[in-house]
Design a protein around this motif. Structure first.
Motif, PDB file in Angstrom:
ATOM      1  N   LEU B 287       0.828  -1.208   0.000  1.00 43.78           N
ATOM      2  CA  LEU B 287       0.000   0.000   0.000  1.00 43.78           C
ATOM      3  C   LEU B 287       0.864   1.260   0.000  1.00 43.78           C
ATOM      4  N   THR B 288       1.988   1.204   0.713  1.00 42.53           N
ATOM      5  CA  THR B 288       2.869   2.371   0.738  1.00 42.53           C
ATOM      6  C   THR B 288       3.315   2.701  -0.688  1.00 42.53           C
ATOM      7  N   LEU B 289       3.722   1.670  -1.410  1.00 38.84           N
ATOM      8  CA  LEU B 289       4.155   1.857  -2.794  1.00 38.84           C
ATOM      9  C   LEU B 289       2.991   2.382  -3.642  1.00 38.84           C
ATOM     10  N   SER B 290       1.847   1.762  -3.446  1.00 37.98           N
ATOM     11  CA  SER B 290       0.663   2.130  -4.217  1.00 37.98           C
ATOM     12  C   SER B 290       0.265   3.585  -3.964  1.00 37.98           C
ATOM     13  N   PHE B 291       0.297   3.997  -2.706  1.00 40.48           N
ATOM     14  CA  PHE B 291      -0.109   5.366  -2.361  1.00 40.48           C
ATOM     15  C   PHE B 291       0.935   6.371  -2.850  1.00 40.48           C
ATOM     16  N   LEU B 292       2.213   5.971  -2.739  1.00 43.82           N
ATOM     17  CA  LEU B 292       3.290   6.868  -3.178  1.00 43.82           C
ATOM     18  C   LEU B 292       3.156   7.170  -4.662  1.00 43.82           C
ATOM     19  N   GLU B 293       2.793   6.154  -5.413  1.00 49.62           N
ATOM     20  CA  GLU B 293       2.643   6.333  -6.854  1.00 49.62           C
ATOM     21  C   GLU B 293       1.519   7.316  -7.190  1.00 49.62           C
ATOM     22  N   ARG B 294       0.645   7.524  -6.250  1.00 54.94           N
ATOM     23  CA  ARG B 294      -0.499   8.397  -6.507  1.00 54.94           C
ATOM     24  C   ARG B 294      -0.378   9.749  -5.808  1.00 54.94           C
ATOM     25  N   THR B 295       0.847  10.099  -5.444  1.00 51.39           N
ATOM     26  CA  THR B 295       1.048  11.366  -4.725  1.00 51.39           C
ATOM     27  C   THR B 295       0.494  12.543  -5.536  1.00 51.39           C
ATOM     28  N   ARG B 296       0.782  12.537  -6.840  1.00 49.53           N
ATOM     29  CA  ARG B 296       0.320  13.639  -7.683  1.00 49.53           C
ATOM     30  C   ARG B 296      -1.211  13.699  -7.720  1.00 49.53           C
ATOM     31  N   VAL B 311      -9.204  12.244   2.150  1.00 46.02           N
ATOM     32  CA  VAL B 311      -8.170  11.476   1.431  1.00 46.02           C
ATOM     33  C   VAL B 311      -7.781  10.260   2.272  1.00 46.02           C
ATOM     34  N   PHE B 312      -7.614  10.494   3.559  1.00 50.78           N
ATOM     35  CA  PHE B 312      -7.283   9.395   4.480  1.00 50.78           C
ATOM     36  C   PHE B 312      -8.381   8.326   4.416  1.00 50.78           C
ATOM     37  N   GLY B 313      -9.629   8.802   4.475  1.00 52.72           N
ATOM     38  CA  GLY B 313     -10.760   7.879   4.419  1.00 52.72           C
ATOM     39  C   GLY B 313     -10.789   7.096   3.110  1.00 52.72           C
ATOM     40  N   LEU B 314     -10.414   7.770   2.023  1.00 48.99           N
ATOM     41  CA  LEU B 314     -10.397   7.115   0.705  1.00 48.99           C
ATOM     42  C   LEU B 314      -9.414   5.943   0.709  1.00 48.99           C
ATOM     43  N   PHE B 315      -8.224   6.192   1.226  1.00 51.35           N
ATOM     44  CA  PHE B 315      -7.206   5.141   1.252  1.00 51.35           C
ATOM     45  C   PHE B 315      -7.603   4.007   2.204  1.00 51.35           C
ATOM     46  N   VAL B 316      -8.160   4.386   3.337  1.00 46.97           N
ATOM     47  CA  VAL B 316      -8.565   3.353   4.297  1.00 46.97           C
ATOM     48  C   VAL B 316      -9.710   2.520   3.706  1.00 46.97           C
ATOM     49  N   GLU B 317     -10.612   3.197   3.018  1.00 46.06           N
ATOM     50  CA  GLU B 317     -11.719   2.484   2.381  1.00 46.06           C
ATOM     51  C   GLU B 317     -11.192   1.515   1.325  1.00 46.06           C
ATOM     52  N   GLU B 318     -10.182   1.973   0.610  1.00 50.05           N
ATOM     53  CA  GLU B 318      -9.562   1.111  -0.410  1.00 50.05           C
ATOM     54  C   GLU B 318      -9.010  -0.160   0.250  1.00 50.05           C
ATOM     55  N   ALA B 381      -5.586  -1.786   9.088  1.00 45.11           N
ATOM     56  CA  ALA B 381      -4.576  -1.167   9.957  1.00 45.11           C
ATOM     57  C   ALA B 381      -3.312  -0.844   9.172  1.00 45.11           C
ATOM     58  N   SER B 382      -2.995  -1.708   8.207  1.00 51.44           N
ATOM     59  CA  SER B 382      -1.765  -1.487   7.438  1.00 51.44           C
ATOM     60  C   SER B 382      -1.873  -0.249   6.558  1.00 51.44           C
ATOM     61  N   ALA B 383      -3.095   0.213   6.308  1.00 56.10           N
ATOM     62  CA  ALA B 383      -3.267   1.400   5.447  1.00 56.10           C
ATOM     63  C   ALA B 383      -3.105   2.698   6.224  1.00 56.10           C
ATOM     64  N   PHE B 384      -3.209   2.623   7.546  1.00 53.22           N
ATOM     65  CA  PHE B 384      -3.228   3.857   8.339  1.00 53.22           C
ATOM     66  C   PHE B 384      -1.984   4.720   8.127  1.00 53.22           C
ATOM     67  N   LEU B 385      -0.810   4.081   8.260  1.00 55.91           N
ATOM     68  CA  LEU B 385       0.417   4.868   8.177  1.00 55.91           C
ATOM     69  C   LEU B 385       0.618   5.461   6.786  1.00 55.91           C
ATOM     70  N   PRO B 386       0.585   4.647   5.702  1.00 46.86           N
ATOM     71  CA  PRO B 386       0.771   5.263   4.392  1.00 46.86           C
ATOM     72  C   PRO B 386      -0.325   6.275   4.049  1.00 46.86           C
ATOM     73  N   ALA B 387      -1.550   6.021   4.506  1.00 47.41           N
ATOM     74  CA  ALA B 387      -2.635   6.960   4.228  1.00 47.41           C
ATOM     75  C   ALA B 387      -2.373   8.275   4.964  1.00 47.41           C
ATOM     76  N   TYR B 388      -1.912   8.166   6.200  1.00 51.30           N
ATOM     77  CA  TYR B 388      -1.605   9.369   6.977  1.00 51.30           C
ATOM     78  C   TYR B 388      -0.481  10.146   6.297  1.00 51.30           C
ATOM     79  N   VAL B 393       1.529  15.328   2.944  1.00 49.86           N
ATOM     80  CA  VAL B 393       2.300  16.018   1.904  1.00 49.86           C
ATOM     81  C   VAL B 393       1.536  17.282   1.509  1.00 49.86           C
ATOM     82  N   SER B 394       2.274  18.382   1.329  1.00 52.02           N
ATOM     83  CA  SER B 394       1.582  19.621   0.948  1.00 52.02           C
ATOM     84  C   SER B 394       1.034  19.461  -0.469  1.00 52.02           C
ATOM     85  N   VAL B 395      -0.047  20.176  -0.741  1.00 52.66           N
ATOM     86  CA  VAL B 395      -0.709  20.050  -2.047  1.00 52.66           C
ATOM     87  C   VAL B 395       0.269  20.415  -3.158  1.00 52.66           C
ATOM     88  N   VAL B 396       1.026  21.475  -2.930  1.00 56.61           N
ATOM     89  CA  VAL B 396       1.959  21.953  -3.956  1.00 56.61           C
ATOM     90  C   VAL B 396       3.026  20.893  -4.230  1.00 56.61           C
TER      91      VAL B 396
END
Lengths: 244, 402
Positions: B287-296, B311-318, B381-388, B393-396
């Motif tokens: 998930l960390t890899l997956s979320f990182l790829e979607r930073t943009r 956004v956090f809820g979206l990742f946790v829901e995923e 639970a494993s999604a919490f940290l990468p989702a957080y 990360v700042s929007v910019v």
């Protein structure tokens, strides 16, 4: 799109900056990306901020879009200071009142065209029926009726930017901010996109602020602001835009 | 948002399948082990209740092994009073009484120390006749008869029809000895019981000890699940009647069961923790890899007005969908493996037992729900940290990400 009631109060300030300054620290050095910028975008404007790379255009756009915070100065949205607003309050302001168009379109690849346009309406919790109507109307305006179920990767660059424009307009925002909207398009497609924006401004009174280094975009502007080294160097009022 | 969360899972199908596969593997493994543990536990429960009944009512000094003489004996009057208090309880099938004694079993020149349990022959509650494999059980009119365990019989060379002498000390302290006819040999799940325990008619035990008392009253219930509620209710009645007796449930009476059950709990707890940790860390990496790829993309949706919490809820829901899918597949796979395992009918003789049992896996609601729940929880639970991290990360900066 219905002609907005905002048109009847054309000239009302939508976005205003007062002494807007942004500096970054790079090691020992402090870089001033923006230096005391004073600027006002009024209802019905089609303003273009022009300048070379590194002049501070995108930094200014980020401040106006309320996705970055100034080091000094203030951004007023509809006369209301935004500096002390929380992240959550700024997000609410963005979703309801600001439309954004990105240089690289920034569509969500797993959603269809219609779903991409619908996304901001989900954030504002717009009822389903109204969402569908608005999405259909915006897609028709940008000439993409019939493309609802396509995925972004099935579209050309110009079509993707049209989707991005439809997404920016779908919540009927007070202002649409576009960051280099033609930079990733060929000149003919770029022209089409600018004509689309111009038509929306002229016919529906949508307020646009476009940031670009593309000189051909200036032909569509009512106002051209030149930015260099983080400072507004000058403003040229062009009156009525070039006919589409 | 649910739609976006689901669609996000289709971005990189291979990765999603890998994640779901890991969750499913953990879930299936837990399900099979838990099902096996539950089947084994049920078998042990069955044999324990077969040995002790559901409840036993006796003097606590006897139950705790602290009696010095025979002061724990229950007189016929008290026994009748107790049976009167027990009978109205819901689910009571019946009661019986027992009287146990330690004695010396002698045959020819060989002797063995045994625990003779005096039972009411052919009672409906607990007469052990169903354990007899050779000869016959104790009959209602029997007095001088005995059932001997197969293991002890083998050691002493006993067969039905043989006679043995049982020597014991009476309540008054005198030696007493009586001949007994071996009428049947029994088998029990525990070799220890087969070697050291014999069953005699209650009347014989009372005769040998020169008493008309019993040492315990055994209660049989229609359902195992009623045991503890019945124990509480009967205990309260005994206390109200000011009888110095206590009610003990079958699980408390059997240290073997308690030990084994505790071991099973520990084993399963360890396995669940291992599966949880394994699934947690592997899915965390993915998930960390997956979320990182979607930073943009995170930058985009936040620029459009999506709040950090959303956004956090979206990742946790995923991750929730991933966990549900993986857990669901795991349940199906686990049940399938278990059915194959049950169909194979693999025999196994547990240590300390005399009869092989067929290994199997039980499917009860907890056997399915616990592994499923653990899989889903560990995935979420494993999604919490990468989702957080993704939301911090700042929007910019997120929009600048490649």
């Amino acid at each position: 799109m219905q002609r907005s009631s905002f048109c009847y109060v054309a000239g009302t300030p939508v976005l205003e900056t007062q002494g807007l300054t942004k500096h970054y620290t790079l090691g020992q050095e402090t870089v001033r990306a923006l230096d005391r910028v004073d600027f006002t975008a009024v209802q019905g404007d089609f303003a273009v901020v022009n300048g070379p790379s590194g002049s501070g255009k995108t930094t200014l756009l980020n401040m106006l879009a309320l996705i970055d915070r100034p080091s000094e100065g203030e951004v007023l949205f509809e006369g209301r200071p935004t500096r002390r607003l929380s992240e959550g309050e700024l997000a609410l302001l963005r979703r309801e009142k600001i439309g954004l168009v990105f240089q690289t379109f920034n569509l969500i690849p797993v959603l269809s065209v219609a779903e991409n346009v619908e996304y901001p309406l989900l954030l504002t919790k717009t009822p389903r029926g109204e969402r569908r109507g608005r999405v259909a109307a915006r897609l028709e305006e940008v000439g993409l009726s019939g493309f609802e179920k396509r995925r972004p990767d099935e579209l050309s660059g110009g079509q993707r930017q049209r989707v991005a424009v439809a997404r920016a307009l779908v919540t009927a925002p007070r202002i649409v901010l576009a960051d280099e909207p033609t930079a990733n398009l060929d000149s003919a497609t770029g022209r089409q996109i600018m004509e689309l924006l111009q038509g929306l401004n002229r016919d529906h009174c949508v307020t646009f602020l476009v940031v670009t280094h593309d000189p051909s975009v200036l032909d569509y502007a009512q106002r051209v602001l030149t930015i260099r080294d983080g400072r507004i160097q000058g403003e040229e009022k062009r009156g009525a835009p070039r006919p589409a | 948002m649910a739609r976006l969360a689901l669609r996000n899972l289709s971005r990189n199908r291979r990765r999603t399948l890998l994640s779901a596969g890991i969750v499913a593997l953990g879930c299936a493994l837990s399900l099979v082990v838990l099902g096996f543990v539950e089947r084994s536990r049920a078998l042990i429960q069955e044999t324990t209740v077969q040995q002790f009944g559901n409840l036993q009512i006796a003097d606590p000094k006897l139950l705790d092994g602290k009696a010095e003489g025979f002061e724990y004996l229950v007189s016929p009057a008290v026994r009748a009073q107790v049976e009167g208090l027990v009978r109205p309880e819901r689910g009571v099938v019946g009661t019986t009484a027992q009287l146990s004694l330690s004695g010396l079993l002698a045959v020819r020149r060989t002797t063995a120390v045994v625990r003779a349990v005096g039972v009411v022959p052919e009672n409906d509650v607990l007469d052990y006749n169903d354990l007899v494999v050779t000869g016959r059980g104790l009959r209602a009119d029997d007095v001088g008869t005995v059932l001997v365990g197969q293991t002890l019989a083998d050691e002493l060379g006993l067969r039905p029809g043989d006679f043995v002498n049982l020597t014991a000390t009476t309540v008054a302290g005198a030696f007493n000895v009586s001949p007994l006819e071996v009428v049947g040999l029994f088998r029990f799940s525990s070799a220890e019981v087969e070697r050291a325990q014999v069953f005699v008619p209650l009347a014989f035990a009372q005769l040998l000890l020169a008493t008309d008392g019993v040492d315990r009253i055994v209660v049989r219930l229609d359902r195992l699940g009623r045991t503890w509620a019945a124990a509480r209710a009967i205990g309260a009645r005994l206390a109200a009647a000011q009888l110095p007796l206590e009610v003990r449930t079958w699980d408390v009476l059997s240290p073997f069961y308690r030990g084994l059950s505790g071991f099973f709990d520990l084993l399963f707890g360890f396995l669940v923790a291992a599966v949880f940790i394994l699934v947690f860390f592997i899915v965390l990496q993915i998930l960390t890899l997956s979320f990182l790829e979607r930073t943009r993309e995170v930058g985009t949706i936040r620029a459009l007005g999506t709040r950090r919490g959303e956004v956090f809820g979206l990742f946790v829901e995923e991750s929730l969908w991933l966990g549900l899918a993986g857990g669901g597949i795991g349940v199906v796979a686990g049940v399938g493996i278990s059915l194959l395992f049950n169909a194979a009918g693999i025999p196994w003789q547990p240590p300390g037992t005399v009869q092989a049992v067929t290994l199997g896996v039980d499917f009860t609601a907890p056997v399915i729900l616990i592994p499923f729940g653990v899989s889903v929880i560990s995935t979420v639970a494993s999604a919490f940290l990468p989702a957080y991290q993704a939301t911090r990360v700042s929007v910019v900066d997120a929009l600048r990400a490649v």
